[in-house]
Design a protein around this motif. Structure first.
Motif, short mmCIF file in Angstrom:
data_model
loop_
_atom_site.label_atom_id
_atom_site.label_comp_id
_atom_site.label_asym_id
_atom_site.label_seq_id
_atom_site.Cartn_x
_atom_site.Cartn_y
_atom_site.Cartn_z
N PHE A 41 -6.94 -7.53 2.01
CA PHE A 41 -6.60 -6.75 0.83
C PHE A 41 -5.59 -7.54 0.00
CE2 PHE A 41 -3.92 -5.46 4.37
CZ PHE A 41 -2.64 -5.55 3.84
N ILE A 42 -5.33 -7.06 -1.22
CA ILE A 42 -4.50 -7.82 -2.16
C ILE A 42 -3.29 -7.00 -2.59
CG2 ILE A 42 -4.46 -8.84 -4.48
CD1 ILE A 42 -7.49 -9.42 -4.06
N LEU A 43 -2.13 -7.65 -2.64
CA LEU A 43 -0.89 -7.06 -3.14
C LEU A 43 -0.49 -7.85 -4.38
CD1 LEU A 43 0.98 -6.78 0.28
CD2 LEU A 43 -0.36 -5.00 -0.86
N ALA A 44 -0.29 -7.16 -5.49
CA ALA A 44 -0.05 -7.84 -6.76
C ALA A 44 0.87 -7.03 -7.66
CB ALA A 44 -1.39 -8.09 -7.46
N PRO A 45 1.47 -7.66 -8.65
CA PRO A 45 2.27 -6.91 -9.62
C PRO A 45 1.38 -6.26 -10.69
CG PRO A 45 2.32 -9.23 -10.16
CD PRO A 45 1.54 -9.12 -8.88
N ARG A 46 1.91 -5.27 -11.38
CA ARG A 46 1.24 -4.73 -12.57
C ARG A 46 2.29 -4.55 -13.65
NH1 ARG A 46 1.14 1.17 -13.30
NH2 ARG A 46 2.41 2.17 -11.69
N ARG A 78 -0.91 -2.45 -6.29
CA ARG A 78 -0.09 -3.09 -7.33
C ARG A 78 1.28 -2.43 -7.42
NH1 ARG A 78 -5.20 -2.22 -9.41
NH2 ARG A 78 -6.44 -4.08 -9.89
N PHE A 79 2.30 -3.27 -7.67
CA PHE A 79 3.68 -2.80 -7.78
C PHE A 79 4.16 -2.99 -9.21
CE2 PHE A 79 2.96 -4.54 -3.52
CZ PHE A 79 3.20 -3.41 -2.74
N LYS A 80 4.66 -1.92 -9.82
CA LYS A 80 5.05 -1.95 -11.23
C LYS A 80 6.33 -2.77 -11.44
CE LYS A 80 4.83 -0.66 -15.60
NZ LYS A 80 5.83 -1.64 -16.11
N VAL A 81 6.25 -3.75 -12.34
CA VAL A 81 7.41 -4.52 -12.79
C VAL A 81 7.24 -4.74 -14.30
CG1 VAL A 81 7.90 -5.72 -10.63
CG2 VAL A 81 6.20 -6.67 -12.19
N SER A 96 13.00 -8.42 -12.73
CA SER A 96 11.64 -8.10 -12.29
C SER A 96 11.36 -8.74 -10.93
CB SER A 96 10.62 -8.59 -13.32
OG SER A 96 10.66 -7.79 -14.48
N PHE A 97 11.88 -9.94 -10.71
CA PHE A 97 11.73 -10.60 -9.41
C PHE A 97 12.41 -9.78 -8.32
CE2 PHE A 97 14.01 -13.36 -6.34
CZ PHE A 97 12.91 -13.77 -5.59
N VAL A 98 13.60 -9.24 -8.60
CA VAL A 98 14.34 -8.44 -7.62
C VAL A 98 13.57 -7.16 -7.30
CG1 VAL A 98 16.45 -7.12 -7.21
CG2 VAL A 98 16.57 -9.38 -8.28
N ILE A 99 13.09 -6.47 -8.33
CA ILE A 99 12.33 -5.23 -8.13
C ILE A 99 11.06 -5.51 -7.32
CG2 ILE A 99 11.03 -3.39 -9.28
CD1 ILE A 99 14.06 -3.09 -9.46
N LYS A 153 10.15 -3.92 -3.55
CA LYS A 153 8.92 -3.12 -3.37
C LYS A 153 7.98 -3.80 -2.38
CE LYS A 153 8.90 -0.73 -7.83
NZ LYS A 153 8.16 -0.48 -9.11
N LEU A 154 7.82 -5.12 -2.51
CA LEU A 154 6.88 -5.83 -1.64
C LEU A 154 7.36 -5.86 -0.20
CD1 LEU A 154 4.26 -7.50 -1.44
CD2 LEU A 154 5.64 -9.55 -1.88
N ILE A 155 8.64 -6.17 0.01
CA ILE A 155 9.18 -6.22 1.37
C ILE A 155 9.07 -4.85 2.03
CG2 ILE A 155 11.30 -6.50 2.73
CD1 ILE A 155 12.10 -8.68 0.70
N TYR A 156 9.43 -3.81 1.30
CA TYR A 156 9.36 -2.45 1.86
C TYR A 156 7.93 -2.11 2.27
CZ TYR A 156 9.48 2.66 2.12
OH TYR A 156 9.35 3.96 2.54
N TRP A 157 6.96 -2.43 1.41
CA TRP A 157 5.56 -2.09 1.71
C TRP A 157 5.08 -2.88 2.93
CZ3 TRP A 157 0.69 -3.69 2.57
CH2 TRP A 157 -0.33 -2.76 2.43
N LEU A 158 5.38 -4.16 2.98
CA LEU A 158 4.93 -5.00 4.08
C LEU A 158 5.53 -4.54 5.42
CD1 LEU A 158 5.06 -8.51 2.37
CD2 LEU A 158 3.00 -7.32 3.14
N LEU A 159 6.80 -4.20 5.41
CA LEU A 159 7.44 -3.73 6.65
C LEU A 159 6.88 -2.38 7.08
CD1 LEU A 159 11.19 -4.71 6.07
CD2 LEU A 159 9.40 -6.00 7.24
N LYS A 160 6.68 -1.49 6.12
CA LYS A 160 6.17 -0.15 6.42
C LYS A 160 4.73 -0.19 6.90
CE LYS A 160 5.59 4.45 4.36
NZ LYS A 160 5.70 5.26 3.10
N ASN A 161 3.94 -1.15 6.42
CA ASN A 161 2.52 -1.22 6.74
C ASN A 161 2.18 -2.44 7.59
OD1 ASN A 161 1.16 1.00 4.86
ND2 ASN A 161 2.75 -0.02 3.65
#
Length: 278
Positions: free
Chosen positions: A36-41, A59-62, A75-78, A82-90
């Motif tokens: 699957f793909i994780l990307a910004p929007r 997609r993660f909103k930035v 935007s890099f910080v946000i 978001k990405l680290i939280y999602w990866l750790l949670k899933n």
């Protein structure tokens, strides 16, 4: 199962990296490997979740692309949070992380992989002193050198799609066993090849951005004599399109240099051309 992390994705960007990622995942599915793909929007109307050719995209909103940094560092910080939280949670949904391009957006994915003790691969996007991914990260003010060292130290393996990128990696003392040279692939089963025609067509496919050197192609093409009955077609869009069209007009080449913009399926265009330029 593989988590792909990309710096941009459809429908907001239709670059070669996006196409290659979808092609790769489609072939993985044939071999029962899930991905699957994780990307910004960037746009509100872009869905936070969707399927592209049966591939799940989260997609993660930035506000700005996370690989830019500089004045867009927020935007890099946000994106990182978001990405680290999602990866750790899933973390139970994937076995490894595959990052497309080794720029700033890769850092939180590498960080999460290290915490989870899972391998992380980085497929580099550009080669050469000016555009090599790690060089671009290193050039960032203040934290650039730290970021580039962090990426180089913590990546499990590198995917290079050219000899140039292999050489760039070796210039940073990356061990040979960590470098995997894999050229971009394409399904050639349905490709038709026509015999050369009297009136030749040259075609360029890709983003019309600075590093593609389309201005060099146009300047060179303008020197080809008119009596050879050839034309040049550009497929794609980008930041340089307006200036390239202006250059074409100034060189009085608008009658044989054509900009068709974004095209969803390039097969027919390729079949009707005689030469491909990159």
């Amino acid at each position: 199962s593989i988590a792909f992390v990309t710096p941009a994705f459809m429908p907001e960007s239709y670059g070669g990296a996006e196409k290659q990622t979808l092609r790769l995942i489609s072939n993985f599915k044939i071999d029962n490997v899930e991905a699957f793909i994780l990307a910004p929007r960037l746009k509100k109307e872009t869905p936070s979740e969707s399927f592209e050719r049966n591939v799940f995209v989260k997609r993660f909103k930035v506000n700005h692309l996370p690989n830019l940094g500089g004045k867009y560092i927020f935007s890099f910080v946000i994106w990182s949070i978001k990405l680290i939280y999602w990866l750790l949670k899933n973390s139970n949904k994937f076995d490894l992380i595959h990052v497309v391009h080794g720029r700033l957006h890769a850092i939180p994915a590498i960080f999460a992989a290290k915490i989870l003790k899972k391998p992380v691969l980085v497929k580099l996007g550009r080669g050469g002193k000016k555009h090599f991914d790690i060089n671009l990260v290193n050039s960032k003010k203040i934290l650039g050198p730290f970021y580039s060292k962090y990426i180089l130290k913590n990546v499990s393996g590198w995917i290079a799609n050219s000899k140039q990128i292999v050489a760039d990696l070796k210039s940073y003392k990356i061990k040979d066993e960590l470098i995997h040279k894999i050229y971009n692939g394409i399904n050639i089963k349905n490709i038709k090849v026509n015999k050369f025609r009297k009136n030749k067509t040259f075609i360029v496919v890709g983003r019309l951005d600075e590093e593609k050197l389309c201005d060099q192609i146009i300047n060179t093409f303008s020197k080809v004599p008119e009596n050879l009955n050839i034309k040049l077609v550009f497929l794609g869009d980008g930041s340089q399109r307006v200036s390239l069209e202006k250059l074409t007009s100034e060189l009085k080449q608008s009658h044989r240099i054509i900009f068709k913009g974004y095209v969803n399926d390039v097969n027919d265009q390729l079949i009707n051309a005689d030469f491909y330029l990159s």
